[in-house]
Write a protein that holds these residues in place. Structure first.
Motif, mmCIF file in Angstrom:
data_model
loop_
_atom_site.group_PDB
_atom_site.id
_atom_site.type_symbol
_atom_site.label_atom_id
_atom_site.label_comp_id
_atom_site.label_asym_id
_atom_site.label_seq_id
_atom_site.Cartn_x
_atom_site.Cartn_y
_atom_site.Cartn_z
ATOM 1 N N UNK A 183 29.610 51.887 25.054
ATOM 2 C CA UNK A 183 29.723 50.643 25.814
ATOM 3 C C UNK A 183 30.029 50.876 27.290
ATOM 4 N N UNK A 184 30.069 52.133 27.717
ATOM 5 C CA UNK A 184 30.438 52.429 29.096
ATOM 6 C C UNK A 184 29.459 51.816 30.094
ATOM 7 N N UNK A 185 28.176 51.826 29.770
ATOM 8 C CA UNK A 185 27.186 51.254 30.666
ATOM 9 C C UNK A 185 27.382 49.768 30.858
ATOM 10 N N UNK A 186 27.656 49.060 29.755
ATOM 11 C CA UNK A 186 27.925 47.620 29.844
ATOM 12 C C UNK A 186 29.172 47.361 30.669
ATOM 13 N N UNK A 187 30.192 48.163 30.457
ATOM 14 C CA UNK A 187 31.436 48.015 31.212
ATOM 15 C C UNK A 187 31.181 48.143 32.710
ATOM 16 N N UNK A 188 30.417 49.141 33.090
ATOM 17 C CA UNK A 188 30.152 49.351 34.504
ATOM 18 C C UNK A 188 29.300 48.231 35.092
ATOM 19 N N UNK A 189 28.350 47.712 34.340
ATOM 20 C CA UNK A 189 27.532 46.600 34.833
ATOM 21 C C UNK A 189 28.389 45.355 35.067
ATOM 22 N N UNK A 190 29.321 45.084 34.158
ATOM 23 C CA UNK A 190 30.192 43.921 34.321
ATOM 24 C C UNK A 190 31.089 44.107 35.545
ATOM 25 N N UNK A 191 31.624 45.307 35.711
ATOM 26 C CA UNK A 191 32.501 45.563 36.862
ATOM 27 C C UNK A 191 31.733 45.377 38.169
ATOM 28 N N UNK A 192 30.533 45.911 38.229
ATOM 29 C CA UNK A 192 29.732 45.770 39.444
ATOM 30 C C UNK A 192 29.324 44.305 39.666
ATOM 31 N N UNK A 193 29.109 43.575 38.576
ATOM 32 C CA UNK A 193 28.804 42.156 38.705
ATOM 33 C C UNK A 193 29.958 41.393 39.313
ATOM 34 N N UNK A 194 31.171 41.737 38.932
ATOM 35 C CA UNK A 194 32.355 41.100 39.517
ATOM 36 C C UNK A 194 32.444 41.391 41.011
ATOM 37 N N UNK A 195 32.143 42.612 41.386
ATOM 38 C CA UNK A 195 32.177 42.977 42.798
ATOM 39 C C UNK A 195 31.151 42.164 43.590
ATOM 40 N N UNK A 196 29.985 41.974 42.974
ATOM 41 C CA UNK A 196 28.901 41.289 43.681
ATOM 42 C C UNK A 196 29.131 39.784 43.796
ATOM 43 N N UNK A 197 29.873 39.209 42.862
ATOM 44 C CA UNK A 197 29.959 37.741 42.806
ATOM 45 C C UNK A 197 31.330 37.171 43.137
ATOM 46 N N UNK A 198 32.350 38.024 43.197
ATOM 47 C CA UNK A 198 33.716 37.518 43.378
ATOM 48 C C UNK A 198 34.339 38.101 44.633
ATOM 49 N N UNK A 199 34.782 37.263 45.562
ATOM 50 C CA UNK A 199 35.436 37.782 46.765
ATOM 51 C C UNK A 199 36.673 38.608 46.411
ATOM 52 N N UNK A 200 36.933 39.609 47.217
ATOM 53 C CA UNK A 200 38.071 40.492 46.995
ATOM 54 C C UNK A 200 39.380 39.719 46.879
ATOM 55 N N UNK A 201 39.592 38.759 47.764
ATOM 56 C CA UNK A 201 40.836 37.981 47.732
ATOM 57 C C UNK A 201 40.991 37.275 46.394
ATOM 58 N N UNK A 202 39.901 36.762 45.836
ATOM 59 C CA UNK A 202 39.974 36.089 44.537
ATOM 60 C C UNK A 202 40.289 37.076 43.427
ATOM 61 N N UNK A 203 39.696 38.262 43.492
ATOM 62 C CA UNK A 203 39.995 39.282 42.485
ATOM 63 C C UNK A 203 41.489 39.607 42.480
ATOM 64 N N UNK A 204 42.054 39.785 43.654
ATOM 65 C CA UNK A 204 43.484 40.111 43.734
ATOM 66 C C UNK A 204 44.319 38.952 43.203
ATOM 67 N N UNK A 205 43.931 37.722 43.505
ATOM 68 C CA UNK A 205 44.667 36.565 42.991
ATOM 69 C C UNK A 205 44.603 36.501 41.467
#
Length: 217
Positions: A56-78
């Protein structure tokens, strides 16, 4: 008192301060990558299963990169600061402390020690002893180590009736002894080998084998 919560809050304050492009001890990751990892771990259980590798490592990395692409850093930290969602396993009483104390301590240090000019911080006796207790259960981390490993804490004196200061992490000969405080031993055990302040005792070839081994978590 919640050590997991304290480390979470301190890490978020540091992430606010550093911004999204600061270096970390996680190879190839900046603070933005680390923030996305922590959000995914608590909010995307379908992807968190691949954090340690495997099919499942590939799926995990795709989801993580999707979060980076769609979620502002400030929101991630919040989202990290606000904790896991209501139906998360991390919300079960006691699970945050059990599952997140070491996680957030290590990632806090990943950011602290990712740059220059850092020094070990005083984390207090309570968290120090808890990290030592968790090291007793970390033998699986060393299953592929090329030599035996004994962990020795150097912050308390040994003696009758006093706290145990040695852990046989891998029973095998030849043996290498790794000495340091519980915080430093924890970081070393979880692959932060270049930043952990520990001492090695054993034959030169055995120490060299251990230093060259890789079991980053």
């Amino acid at each position: 008192m919640s050590f997991a919560r304290d480390e979470r809050v301190a890490l978020c304050e540091l992430l606010d301060e550093t911004g999204p492009e600061a270096p970390t001890l996680c190879e190839g990751w900046q603070t933005l990558d680390l923030a996305a990892h922590l959000v995914m771990r608590e909010r995307r259980p379908d992807a968190a299963a691949g954090v340690m590798g495997g099919p499942l490592a590939g799926h995990t990395e795709r989801v993580r990169r999707g979060l980076i692409a769609t979620t502002p850093y400030v929101q991630l930290v919040d989202e990290i600061r606000n904790g896991p969602p209501r139906l998360s396993v991390f919300r079960i009483p006691g699970m945050d402390e059990r599952l997140n104390t070491v996680e957030y301590f290590v990632h806090h240090e990943d950011v602290r020690r990712g740059g220059d000019g850092w020094e070990p911080r005083d984390i207090g006796a309570g968290l120090t002893d808890l990290l030592w207790q968790r090291l007793r259960a970390a033998r699986f981390v060393f299953r592929k180590a090329p030599v035996g490993i004994e962990l020795v804490r150097d912050d308390v004196p040994a003696g009758p009736g006093r706290q145990r200061v040695r852990i046989t992490a891998k029973a095998r000969t030849p043996m290498v002894t790794v000495t340091g405080g519980p915080a430093e031993l924890t970081l070393w055990a979880l692959g932060r080998t270049t930043a952990a302040r520990v001492r090695f005792d054993g034959s030169e070839p055995d120490v060299r084998k251990l230093k060259q081994a890789d079991w980053r978590v």
